[in-house]
Design a protein around this motif. Structure first.
Motif, PDB file in Angstrom:
ATOM      1  N   ALA A  93      15.102 -75.790-121.908  1.00  0.00           N
ATOM      2  CA  ALA A  93      15.036 -75.500-123.341  1.00  0.00           C
ATOM      3  C   ALA A  93      13.883 -74.538-123.646  1.00  0.00           C
ATOM      4  O   ALA A  93      14.046 -73.601-124.438  1.00  0.00           O
ATOM      5  N   ALA A  94      12.741 -74.752-123.020  1.00  0.00           N
ATOM      6  CA  ALA A  94      11.590 -73.870-123.246  1.00  0.00           C
ATOM      7  C   ALA A  94      11.896 -72.446-122.779  1.00  0.00           C
ATOM      8  O   ALA A  94      11.573 -71.474-123.473  1.00  0.00           O
ATOM      9  N   CYS A  95      12.527 -72.316-121.622  1.00  0.00           N
ATOM     10  CA  CYS A  95      12.903 -70.981-121.118  1.00  0.00           C
ATOM     11  C   CYS A  95      13.875 -70.295-122.069  1.00  0.00           C
ATOM     12  O   CYS A  95      13.709 -69.121-122.409  1.00  0.00           O
ATOM     13  N   PHE A  96      14.893 -71.032-122.492  1.00  0.00           N
ATOM     14  CA  PHE A  96      15.902 -70.433-123.363  1.00  0.00           C
ATOM     15  C   PHE A  96      15.329 -70.103-124.733  1.00  0.00           C
ATOM     16  O   PHE A  96      15.698 -69.081-125.327  1.00  0.00           O
ATOM     17  N   LEU A  97      14.421 -70.911-125.231  1.00  0.00           N
ATOM     18  CA  LEU A  97      13.754 -70.603-126.494  1.00  0.00           C
ATOM     19  C   LEU A  97      12.929 -69.325-126.365  1.00  0.00           C
ATOM     20  O   LEU A  97      12.917 -68.480-127.264  1.00  0.00           O
ATOM     21  N   PHE A  98      12.256 -69.168-125.245  1.00  0.00           N
ATOM     22  CA  PHE A  98      11.470 -67.963-124.988  1.00  0.00           C
ATOM     23  C   PHE A  98      12.354 -66.719-125.095  1.00  0.00           C
ATOM     24  O   PHE A  98      12.003 -65.742-125.763  1.00  0.00           O
ATOM     25  N   PHE A  99      13.529 -66.758-124.445  1.00  0.00           N
ATOM     26  CA  PHE A  99      14.409 -65.589-124.470  1.00  0.00           C
ATOM     27  C   PHE A  99      15.116 -65.432-125.807  1.00  0.00           C
ATOM     28  O   PHE A  99      15.432 -64.315-126.205  1.00  0.00           O
ATOM     29  N   LEU A 100      15.344 -66.509-126.511  1.00  0.00           N
ATOM     30  CA  LEU A 100      15.901 -66.433-127.860  1.00  0.00           C
ATOM     31  C   LEU A 100      14.938 -65.691-128.783  1.00  0.00           C
ATOM     32  O   LEU A 100      15.326 -64.818-129.561  1.00  0.00           O
ATOM     33  N   VAL A 101      13.662 -65.999-128.684  1.00  0.00           N
ATOM     34  CA  VAL A 101      12.649 -65.381-129.538  1.00  0.00           C
ATOM     35  C   VAL A 101      12.313 -63.956-129.098  1.00  0.00           C
ATOM     36  O   VAL A 101      12.215 -63.044-129.915  1.00  0.00           O
ATOM     37  N   ASN A 102      12.157 -63.740-127.792  1.00  0.00           N
ATOM     38  CA  ASN A 102      11.639 -62.471-127.288  1.00  0.00           C
ATOM     39  C   ASN A 102      12.675 -61.484-126.780  1.00  0.00           C
ATOM     40  O   ASN A 102      12.344 -60.327-126.550  1.00  0.00           O
ATOM     41  N   GLY A 103      13.882 -61.917-126.549  1.00  0.00           N
ATOM     42  CA  GLY A 103      14.869 -61.014-125.961  1.00  0.00           C
ATOM     43  C   GLY A 103      14.723 -60.977-124.457  1.00  0.00           C
ATOM     44  O   GLY A 103      13.970 -61.738-123.853  1.00  0.00           O
ATOM     45  N   ALA A 104      15.449 -60.055-123.839  1.00  0.00           N
ATOM     46  CA  ALA A 104      15.562 -60.023-122.385  1.00  0.00           C
ATOM     47  C   ALA A 104      14.410 -59.344-121.672  1.00  0.00           C
ATOM     48  O   ALA A 104      14.205 -59.556-120.489  1.00  0.00           O
ATOM     49  N   GLY A 105      13.670 -58.514-122.340  1.00  0.00           N
ATOM     50  CA  GLY A 105      12.601 -57.769-121.684  1.00  0.00           C
ATOM     51  C   GLY A 105      13.045 -56.350-121.367  1.00  0.00           C
ATOM     52  O   GLY A 105      14.197 -55.961-121.591  1.00  0.00           O
ATOM     53  N   LEU A 106      12.120 -55.577-120.828  1.00  0.00           N
ATOM     54  CA  LEU A 106      12.385 -54.165-120.553  1.00  0.00           C
ATOM     55  C   LEU A 106      13.418 -53.946-119.458  1.00  0.00           C
ATOM     56  O   LEU A 106      14.175 -52.987-119.508  1.00  0.00           O
ATOM     57  N   PHE A 107      13.438 -54.808-118.458  1.00  0.00           N
ATOM     58  CA  PHE A 107      14.325 -54.624-117.312  1.00  0.00           C
ATOM     59  C   PHE A 107      15.608 -55.422-117.530  1.00  0.00           C
ATOM     60  O   PHE A 107      15.838 -56.438-116.876  1.00  0.00           O
ATOM     61  N   SER A 108      16.435 -54.961-118.457  1.00  0.00           N
ATOM     62  CA  SER A 108      17.644 -55.693-118.823  1.00  0.00           C
ATOM     63  C   SER A 108      18.705 -54.727-119.327  1.00  0.00           C
ATOM     64  O   SER A 108      18.410 -53.596-119.702  1.00  0.00           O
ATOM     65  N   LEU A 109      19.927 -55.211-119.342  1.00  0.00           N
ATOM     66  CA  LEU A 109      21.010 -54.416-119.920  1.00  0.00           C
ATOM     67  C   LEU A 109      20.816 -54.253-121.423  1.00  0.00           C
ATOM     68  O   LEU A 109      21.151 -53.208-121.986  1.00  0.00           O
ATOM     69  N   ASP A 110      20.285 -55.285-122.086  1.00  0.00           N
ATOM     70  CA  ASP A 110      20.023 -55.183-123.523  1.00  0.00           C
ATOM     71  C   ASP A 110      19.084 -54.014-123.828  1.00  0.00           C
ATOM     72  O   ASP A 110      19.323 -53.241-124.761  1.00  0.00           O
ATOM     73  N   ALA A 111      18.003 -53.886-123.070  1.00  0.00           N
ATOM     74  CA  ALA A 111      17.041 -52.803-123.304  1.00  0.00           C
ATOM     75  C   ALA A 111      17.691 -51.449-123.024  1.00  0.00           C
ATOM     76  O   ALA A 111      17.470 -50.481-123.762  1.00  0.00           O
ATOM     77  N   LEU A 112      18.518 -51.390-121.977  1.00  0.00           N
ATOM     78  CA  LEU A 112      19.208 -50.143-121.647  1.00  0.00           C
ATOM     79  C   LEU A 112      20.171 -49.747-122.760  1.00  0.00           C
ATOM     80  O   LEU A 112      20.171 -48.607-123.233  1.00  0.00           O
TER      81      LEU A 112
END
Length: 174
Positions: free
Chosen positions: A127-146
């Motif tokens: 839950a803590a990991c998923f909350l982190f990504f829910l709030v912050n997004g995927a990060g620079l090295f991701s398909l979302d950033a691309l």
């Protein structure tokens, strides 16, 4: 602003990660995202292996209606959301679904065993990991950033560079 520009702006806002001005932290962020996504896949597979048993042992216990439906919902949320998270594609929606399943899992563990850390620890960490990504997004090295970068380029908007974010944060802290 026309409809296409509004959609592009919304998609960019959802896909663009919060930037952290350090490539090493972004690499660690990527490792966490990939590991959390990959190791979560088996949970969905386990549920589908015997959906009736899962529904009876977990969903009925917490009193949710339509236990088979909610069991399938949890299983497919994990089977679809976990690989999306690992790839860094549609990370925030995937993390929202996965975070929700972990909240339900934590509720189940509290009902069954009380505030017992051995029962709660794995679902709490997920839950803590998923909350982190829910709030912050995927990060620079991701398909979302691309994809977010492509959308910015297509609309003529400049994506914020790492240096611009760093200087803006330094200015804000002064």
């Amino acid at each position: 602003m026309n409809t296409a520009q509004q959609f592009t702006s919304l998609a960019t806002a959802v896909l663009r990660p919060n930037l952290v001005p350090n490539y090493w932290s972004q690499a660690a962020w990527t490792v966490l995202r990939v590991v959390a996504g990959v190791v979560m896949i088996h949970n969905g597979l386990d549920k589908l292996a015997n959906i009736e048993s899962f529904a009876q042992a977990y969903v009925e216990v917490i009193g949710l209606p339509f236990p088979i439906f909610f069991s399938y919902l949890a299983a497919y949320t994990e089977l679809i959301g976990a690989p999306l998270l690992a790839l860094g594609f549609l990370t925030r929606p995937a993390a929202a679904g996965l975070f929700s399943t972990m909240l339900v899992a934590m509720y189940h563990h509290v009902l069954v065993a009380g505030l017992s850390i051995p029962y709660l620890e794995l679902s709490m960490l997920y839950a803590a990991c998923f909350l982190f990504f829910l709030v912050n997004g995927a990060g620079l090295f991701s398909l979302d950033a691309l994809i977010g970068g492509w959308l910015n380029a297509a609309t003529g908007q400049a994506a914020p560079s790492l240096e611009a974010v760093t200087s803006a944060e330094v200015t804000a802290t002064k």
